[in-house]
Design an enzyme around this catalytic site. Structure first.
Site, PDB file in Angstrom:
ATOM      1  N   CYS A 176       0.867  -1.180   0.000  1.00 29.12           N
ATOM      2  CA  CYS A 176       0.000   0.000   0.000  1.00 29.12           C
ATOM      3  C   CYS A 176       0.902   1.228   0.000  1.00 29.12           C
ATOM      4  CB  CYS A 176      -0.991  -0.014   1.162  1.00 29.12           C
ATOM      5  SG  CYS A 176      -0.269   0.182   2.799  1.00 29.12           S
ATOM      6  N   ARG A 221      -3.551  -0.823   5.111  1.00 32.82           N
ATOM      7  CA  ARG A 221      -4.001  -1.884   4.214  1.00 32.82           C
ATOM      8  C   ARG A 221      -3.027  -3.048   4.097  1.00 32.82           C
ATOM      9  NH1 ARG A 221      -5.074   1.734  -0.881  1.00 32.82           N
ATOM     10  NH2 ARG A 221      -3.280   2.762   0.062  1.00 32.82           N
ATOM     11  N   ASP A 264      -7.805   3.635   0.541  1.00 34.98           N
ATOM     12  CA  ASP A 264      -6.981   3.933   1.706  1.00 34.98           C
ATOM     13  C   ASP A 264      -7.894   4.485   2.806  1.00 34.98           C
ATOM     14  OD1 ASP A 264      -5.117   4.738   3.587  1.00 34.98           O
ATOM     15  OD2 ASP A 264      -3.830   5.766   2.136  1.00 34.98           O
TER      16      ASP A 264
END
EC number: 3.1.3.48
Length: 168
Positions: free
Chosen positions: A10, A16, A131
């Site tokens: 990420c 994440r 996100d």
């Protein structure tokens, strides 16, 4: 033959990708010897992780805990490095921006290793895992659900590949 190694990526390696690493390892451990991937060959990183390593975001850790999982207390964020493209058989991005960053960093002859995680989830190819960093807490639970779909699809894909290889 060794099972493929996986790097989950990420942006900052705080939400994440460490959540994905935790979920994937838990799924693989639960499968035991039948698992198509080795949980010890799963890591995470960020395309723009801070130079100083940080722990998992507290909201990500709480979402994992709500789902019955625990974030690794020893976890420290790290940035993707050029050697990762040699070390990992699969480099899986959470979103298109990270996918583009990874493709720019990756040597041409290893580009096939770089993919979008949700391309493994039925019906979600081309979709992004958003996100949640600047979002309300509920976004972390939604991200966890999407991660589960992508990671289960990855496991299913790797299981089919292993079965095809053993049948050959």
């Amino acid at each position: 033959m060794a099972t493929p190694s996986v790097l989950l990526v990420c942006t900052a390696n705080l939400c994440r990708s460490p959540m994905a690493e935790t979920v994937l390892k838990a799924l693989l451990i639960a499968m035991g010897p039948a698992a198509p991937l080795d949980p010890n060959r799963v890591e995470s990183a960020g395309t723009r992780a801070a130079p100083r390593p940080q722990t998992v975001d507290a909201r990500a850790a709480a979402a994992l805990q709500r789902s019955g999982l625990k974030a690794d207390r020893k976890f420290r964020s790290r940035r993707v490095v050029p050697e990762d493209f040699e070390r990992f058989d699969l480099v899986l991005a959470m979103d298109l921006e990270n996918l583009d960053d990874l493709r720019r960093l990756c040597p041409q002859h290893l580009q096939s290793r770089v993919k979008l995680l949700l391309d493994y989830a039925p019906g979600l190819a081309g979709h992004e895992i958003p996100d949640p960093y600047f979002s309300p807490v509920v976004a972390f639970d939604r991200v966890l659900g999407l991660l589960g779909q992508g990671l289960q699809g990855l496991i299913d894909s790797q299981t089919r590949a292993a079965e095809a290889q053993s049948a050959a």
